[in-house]
Design a protein around this motif. Structure first.
Motif, PDB file in Angstrom:
ATOM      1  N   GLY A  42       0.822  -1.212   0.000  1.00  0.00           N
ATOM      2  CA  GLY A  42       0.000   0.000   0.000  1.00  0.00           C
ATOM      3  C   GLY A  42       0.853   1.258   0.000  1.00  0.00           C
ATOM      4  O   GLY A  42       0.529   2.246  -0.681  1.00  0.00           O
ATOM      5  N   LEU A  43       1.955   1.237   0.768  1.00  0.00           N
ATOM      6  CA  LEU A  43       2.864   2.396   0.759  1.00  0.00           C
ATOM      7  C   LEU A  43       3.426   2.619  -0.638  1.00  0.00           C
ATOM      8  O   LEU A  43       3.461   3.748  -1.132  1.00  0.00           O
ATOM      9  N   MET A  44       3.841   1.530  -1.281  1.00  0.00           N
ATOM     10  CA  MET A  44       4.410   1.673  -2.628  1.00  0.00           C
ATOM     11  C   MET A  44       3.383   2.244  -3.592  1.00  0.00           C
ATOM     12  O   MET A  44       3.695   3.085  -4.436  1.00  0.00           O
ATOM     13  N   GLN A  45       2.131   1.775  -3.475  1.00  0.00           N
ATOM     14  CA  GLN A  45       1.068   2.300  -4.346  1.00  0.00           C
ATOM     15  C   GLN A  45       0.880   3.802  -4.091  1.00  0.00           C
ATOM     16  O   GLN A  45       0.741   4.598  -5.026  1.00  0.00           O
ATOM     17  N   ALA A  46       0.901   4.183  -2.817  1.00  0.00           N
ATOM     18  CA  ALA A  46       0.732   5.598  -2.478  1.00  0.00           C
ATOM     19  C   ALA A  46       1.915   6.428  -2.994  1.00  0.00           C
ATOM     20  O   ALA A  46       1.726   7.527  -3.525  1.00  0.00           O
ATOM     21  N   PHE A  47       3.130   5.887  -2.850  1.00  0.00           N
ATOM     22  CA  PHE A  47       4.311   6.617  -3.357  1.00  0.00           C
ATOM     23  C   PHE A  47       4.181   6.839  -4.860  1.00  0.00           C
ATOM     24  O   PHE A  47       4.495   7.912  -5.375  1.00  0.00           O
ATOM     25  N   MET A  48       3.741   5.803  -5.583  1.00  0.00           N
ATOM     26  CA  MET A  48       3.605   5.918  -7.044  1.00  0.00           C
ATOM     27  C   MET A  48       2.595   6.999  -7.396  1.00  0.00           C
ATOM     28  O   MET A  48       2.821   7.802  -8.296  1.00  0.00           O
ATOM     29  N   LEU A  49       1.476   7.013  -6.681  1.00  0.00           N
ATOM     30  CA  LEU A  49       0.453   8.019  -6.955  1.00  0.00           C
ATOM     31  C   LEU A  49       0.993   9.428  -6.701  1.00  0.00           C
ATOM     32  O   LEU A  49       0.716  10.362  -7.460  1.00  0.00           O
ATOM     33  N   LEU A  50       1.771   9.537  -5.635  1.00  0.00           N
ATOM     34  CA  LEU A  50       2.263  10.866  -5.263  1.00  0.00           C
ATOM     35  C   LEU A  50       3.370  11.371  -6.190  1.00  0.00           C
ATOM     36  O   LEU A  50       3.787  12.530  -6.083  1.00  0.00           O
ATOM     37  N   GLN A  51       3.830  10.538  -7.099  1.00  0.00           N
ATOM     38  CA  GLN A  51       4.781  11.017  -8.116  1.00  0.00           C
ATOM     39  C   GLN A  51       4.051  11.808  -9.205  1.00  0.00           C
ATOM     40  O   GLN A  51       4.683  12.455 -10.036  1.00  0.00           O
ATOM     41  N   GLN A  52       2.705  11.685  -9.232  1.00  0.00           N
ATOM     42  CA  GLN A  52       1.929  12.326 -10.296  1.00  0.00           C
ATOM     43  C   GLN A  52       1.622  13.783  -9.947  1.00  0.00           C
ATOM     44  O   GLN A  52       1.365  14.106  -8.781  1.00  0.00           O
ATOM     45  N   GLU A  53       1.606  14.600 -11.000  1.00  0.00           N
ATOM     46  CA  GLU A  53       1.158  15.981 -10.808  1.00  0.00           C
ATOM     47  C   GLU A  53      -0.304  15.948 -10.401  1.00  0.00           C
ATOM     48  O   GLU A  53      -1.076  15.140 -10.900  1.00  0.00           O
ATOM     49  N   GLY A  54      -0.684  16.807  -9.525  1.00  0.00           N
ATOM     50  CA  GLY A  54      -2.093  16.875  -9.138  1.00  0.00           C
ATOM     51  C   GLY A  54      -2.476  15.933  -8.016  1.00  0.00           C
ATOM     52  O   GLY A  54      -3.605  15.948  -7.547  1.00  0.00           O
ATOM     53  N   VAL A  55      -1.552  15.087  -7.612  1.00  0.00           N
ATOM     54  CA  VAL A  55      -1.822  14.228  -6.448  1.00  0.00           C
ATOM     55  C   VAL A  55      -0.982  14.749  -5.292  1.00  0.00           C
ATOM     56  O   VAL A  55       0.253  14.654  -5.314  1.00  0.00           O
ATOM     57  N   GLU A  56      -1.657  15.304  -4.298  1.00  0.00           N
ATOM     58  CA  GLU A  56      -0.956  15.904  -3.162  1.00  0.00           C
ATOM     59  C   GLU A  56      -1.087  15.068  -1.900  1.00  0.00           C
ATOM     60  O   GLU A  56      -0.183  15.025  -1.077  1.00  0.00           O
ATOM     61  N   LYS A  57      -2.253  14.435  -1.734  1.00  0.00           N
ATOM     62  CA  LYS A  57      -2.497  13.673  -0.501  1.00  0.00           C
ATOM     63  C   LYS A  57      -3.158  12.341  -0.837  1.00  0.00           C
ATOM     64  O   LYS A  57      -4.106  12.287  -1.633  1.00  0.00           O
ATOM     65  N   VAL A  58      -2.662  11.286  -0.203  1.00  0.00           N
ATOM     66  CA  VAL A  58      -3.211   9.942  -0.395  1.00  0.00           C
ATOM     67  C   VAL A  58      -3.526   9.350   0.970  1.00  0.00           C
ATOM     68  O   VAL A  58      -2.709   9.427   1.897  1.00  0.00           O
ATOM     69  N   LEU A  59      -4.703   8.752   1.081  1.00  0.00           N
ATOM     70  CA  LEU A  59      -5.074   8.037   2.306  1.00  0.00           C
ATOM     71  C   LEU A  59      -4.849   6.553   2.065  1.00  0.00           C
ATOM     72  O   LEU A  59      -5.434   5.972   1.143  1.00  0.00           O
ATOM     73  N   LEU A  60      -3.999   5.966   2.891  1.00  0.00           N
ATOM     74  CA  LEU A  60      -3.791   4.517   2.839  1.00  0.00           C
ATOM     75  C   LEU A  60      -4.524   3.899   4.028  1.00  0.00           C
ATOM     76  O   LEU A  60      -4.193   4.195   5.180  1.00  0.00           O
ATOM     77  N   CYS A  61      -5.534   3.098   3.738  1.00  0.00           N
ATOM     78  CA  CYS A  61      -6.319   2.446   4.793  1.00  0.00           C
ATOM     79  C   CYS A  61      -6.036   0.952   4.715  1.00  0.00           C
ATOM     80  O   CYS A  61      -6.350   0.320   3.693  1.00  0.00           O
ATOM     81  N   ALA A  62      -5.428   0.394   5.766  1.00  0.00           N
ATOM     82  CA  ALA A  62      -4.986  -0.999   5.705  1.00  0.00           C
ATOM     83  C   ALA A  62      -5.389  -1.728   6.971  1.00  0.00           C
ATOM     84  O   ALA A  62      -5.126  -1.250   8.078  1.00  0.00           O
ATOM     85  N   GLY A  63      -6.014  -2.880   6.800  1.00  0.00           N
ATOM     86  CA  GLY A  63      -6.366  -3.672   7.982  1.00  0.00           C
ATOM     87  C   GLY A  63      -7.297  -4.803   7.639  1.00  0.00           C
ATOM     88  O   GLY A  63      -7.743  -4.952   6.500  1.00  0.00           O
ATOM     89  N   ASP A  64      -7.587  -5.598   8.626  1.00  0.00           N
ATOM     90  CA  ASP A  64      -8.437  -6.777   8.451  1.00  0.00           C
ATOM     91  C   ASP A  64      -9.234  -7.029   9.713  1.00  0.00           C
ATOM     92  O   ASP A  64      -8.746  -6.771  10.825  1.00  0.00           O
ATOM     93  N   LEU A  65     -10.424  -7.578   9.526  1.00  0.00           N
ATOM     94  CA  LEU A  65     -11.157  -8.182  10.644  1.00  0.00           C
ATOM     95  C   LEU A  65     -11.212  -9.679  10.328  1.00  0.00           C
ATOM     96  O   LEU A  65     -12.239 -10.206   9.902  1.00  0.00           O
ATOM     97  N   LEU A  66     -10.079 -10.333  10.491  1.00  0.00           N
ATOM     98  CA  LEU A  66      -9.969 -11.719  10.024  1.00  0.00           C
ATOM     99  C   LEU A  66     -10.365 -12.750  11.082  1.00  0.00           C
ATOM    100  O   LEU A  66     -10.532 -13.924  10.765  1.00  0.00           O
ATOM    101  N   SER A  67     -10.521 -12.322  12.328  1.00  0.00           N
ATOM    102  CA  SER A  67     -10.799 -13.324  13.369  1.00  0.00           C
ATOM    103  C   SER A  67     -12.096 -14.087  13.091  1.00  0.00           C
ATOM    104  O   SER A  67     -12.220 -15.250  13.473  1.00  0.00           O
ATOM    105  N   ALA A  68     -13.031 -13.445  12.398  1.00  0.00           N
ATOM    106  CA  ALA A  68     -14.295 -14.119  12.079  1.00  0.00           C
ATOM    107  C   ALA A  68     -14.101 -15.257  11.076  1.00  0.00           C
ATOM    108  O   ALA A  68     -14.988 -16.087  10.905  1.00  0.00           O
ATOM    109  N   ARG A  69     -12.951 -15.274  10.411  1.00  0.00           N
ATOM    110  CA  ARG A  69     -12.687 -16.315   9.408  1.00  0.00           C
ATOM    111  C   ARG A  69     -11.662 -17.333   9.904  1.00  0.00           C
ATOM    112  O   ARG A  69     -11.063 -18.043   9.119  1.00  0.00           O
ATOM    113  N   ILE A  70     -11.498 -17.377  11.240  1.00  0.00           N
ATOM    114  CA  ILE A  70     -10.541 -18.331  11.822  1.00  0.00           C
ATOM    115  C   ILE A  70     -11.255 -19.167  12.877  1.00  0.00           C
ATOM    116  O   ILE A  70     -11.998 -18.634  13.706  1.00  0.00           O
TER     117      ILE A  70
END
Lengths: 353, 88
Positions: free
Chosen positions: A127-155
């Protein structure tokens, strides 16, 4: 793939964890261990408490709660967000993408770029790499990276390999363009031939959900689970991490010309304490530089463990520029490392939902 | 040579005692040759045995050496300890 980026900073990190705490001591009867073995494992693996979301809660619920809080505090303006990257293995729906759900719920601009990435323990690096790539573009100033799981329900609660260490959480990282000239080094690696080492076999198109796939059975490791619940080949995954992770970190440091002494912190994915400590030994770095113990506080929340580890080790964020390495590893199998400077954050918090 | 042999015997005795304490139901432990590969020792047993070795012998077992073959027999485990003590 090894990549270099410039002119990007992490402006802040906030983590949201469910308020419900599950304790290993209360779960021991669910696992096929003798009491003595269970007690020893608690010490070696670092089991203690982990967070489990209430049924019906979605990962996006935690994300929205965290973002609303940041808005209220004045730490985030949603009309300034140019892109949202959602990294998770627990989407709200098969379709639409959860990033679309978040786009609508948060009221982001229509020209905001939104994307879902299906990834787990290496997902924060990805996700960080994706955000870094986006931020190399003109017109992209801020990126929200939202990362997580609620995986306990699947265990399975009877899965002694995975249940005691799994925690639910979501993280929000705000990234933005910066005038800093520091180079960010990152790399992602994949070993898809081992994709069955961490898998939920049923419920997708390959093996659709059925009455049969819901039936619990005792697997070769002695765990009772169904095919719709997580399977982890623990020994294979462990052996993979011990070679792949140190090799990648060493390669990134070599390419950036950085010595391990120059690194202030190695923020590793918190699989369990045994793995993290063994990685520190293999990297030949002091354990003080490798924050750990997160599994026993919050559990292993996959792509959210690195943000939780940062916010735990640096409760007020970095107070001076820190040279850090972040490295996630797991499902895929895949692994990724990012080396960058962290400077003062606008926010750094762990809050309950 | 004599001291190396007696050292190996001492490590053997301690390794055997430690594994026997962990797996009291396994007979003829000293004669087994596929303890980990056959699942007699599961991955958690292996982790606990590593912890025992590190505490008892003051060694650090590298993660790359925590593989089933190294825990298939008492002999292999003694080799593992001695190798990481720089004796073998």
């Amino acid at each position: 793939m090894l990549t270099r980026f410039k002119g990007v900073r992490i402006a802040g990190i906030s983590v949201v964890v469910p308020r419900n705490v599950s304790r290993y001591d209360d779960e021991i009867a669910n696992y096929d261990h003798t009491p003595a073995k269970a007690r020893k494992l608690k010490l070696v693996m670092g089991y203690d408490q982990h967070r489990v979301a209430e049924p019906g809660t979605c990962t996006s619920d935690l994300v929205v709660a965290g973002i609303r809080r940041l808005e209220e505090q004045g730490d985030l303006r949603l009309d300034e967000v140019d892109a949202l990257v959602f990294v998770s293995q627990t989407p709200d729906y098969v379709l639409p993408p959860t990033s679309s759900v978040l786009h609508g719920t948060l009221g982001l601009r229509e020209d905001a770029y939104c994307v879902d990435i299906n990834s787990g323990c290496s997902g924060y690096s990805l996700g960080l790499m994706q955000a870094f790539m986006l931020l190399q573009q003109e017109g992209v100033e801020k990126v929200l990276l939202c990362a997580g799981d609620l995986l306990s329900a699947r265990i399975s609660p009877n899965d002694r390999n995975s249940y005691p260490l799994t925690g639910d959480a979501a993280s929000i990282t705000l990234l933005e363009k910066s005038s800093d000239d520091d180079v960010i080094w990152s790399a992602m690696m994949n070993r898809g031939a081992m994709h069955e080492a961490l898998i939920i076999p049923a419920g997708g198109a390959r093996l659709p959900s059925s009455e049969e796939t819901k039936v619990p059975f005792r697997d070769a490791d002695g765990n009772v689970r169904s095919q719709e619940q997580l399977y982890m080949a623990g020994a294979d995954v462990f052996n993979f991490t011990q070679s792949a992770v140190p090799d990648l970190i060493n390669e990134v440091l070599e390419r950036s010309g950085t010595s391990k002494e120059e690194v202030d912190y190695f923020f590793l994915h918190q699989a369990n304490d045994f793995i993290v400590k063994k990685l520190a030994e293999r990297l030949e770095v002091p354990l003080a530089k490798v924050p750990h113990g997160i599994v026993g506080k919050y559990g292993n929340s996959n792509s959210a463990t690195i943000p939780i580890t940062i916010c735990t080790a640096l409760p007020d964020g970095p107070q001076e520029p820190l040279n850090v390495v972040m490295c996630g590893f797991g499902v895929g199998l895949s692994w990724g490392a990012v080396q960058m400077k962290l400077s003062k954050f606008d926010f750094c918090s762990i809050v309950e939902y | 040579m004599l001291s190396e042999l007696s050292d190996r015997q001492a490590v053997w005795d301690q390794v055997l005692a430690g594994v026997a304490e962990l797996k009291p139901d396994v007979e003829d432990l000293a004669d087994q040759s596929a303890l980990a590969s056959d699942g007699v020792l599961d991955s958690f047993d292996v982790i606990l045995i590593v912890g025992q070795f590190e505490d008892a012998f003051g060694v650090k077992i590298p993660g790359s050496e925590i593989v089933p073959e190294a825990f298939d027999s008492i002999e292999a485990m003694v080799d593992l300890v001695l190798r990481n003590r720089g004796v073998a």
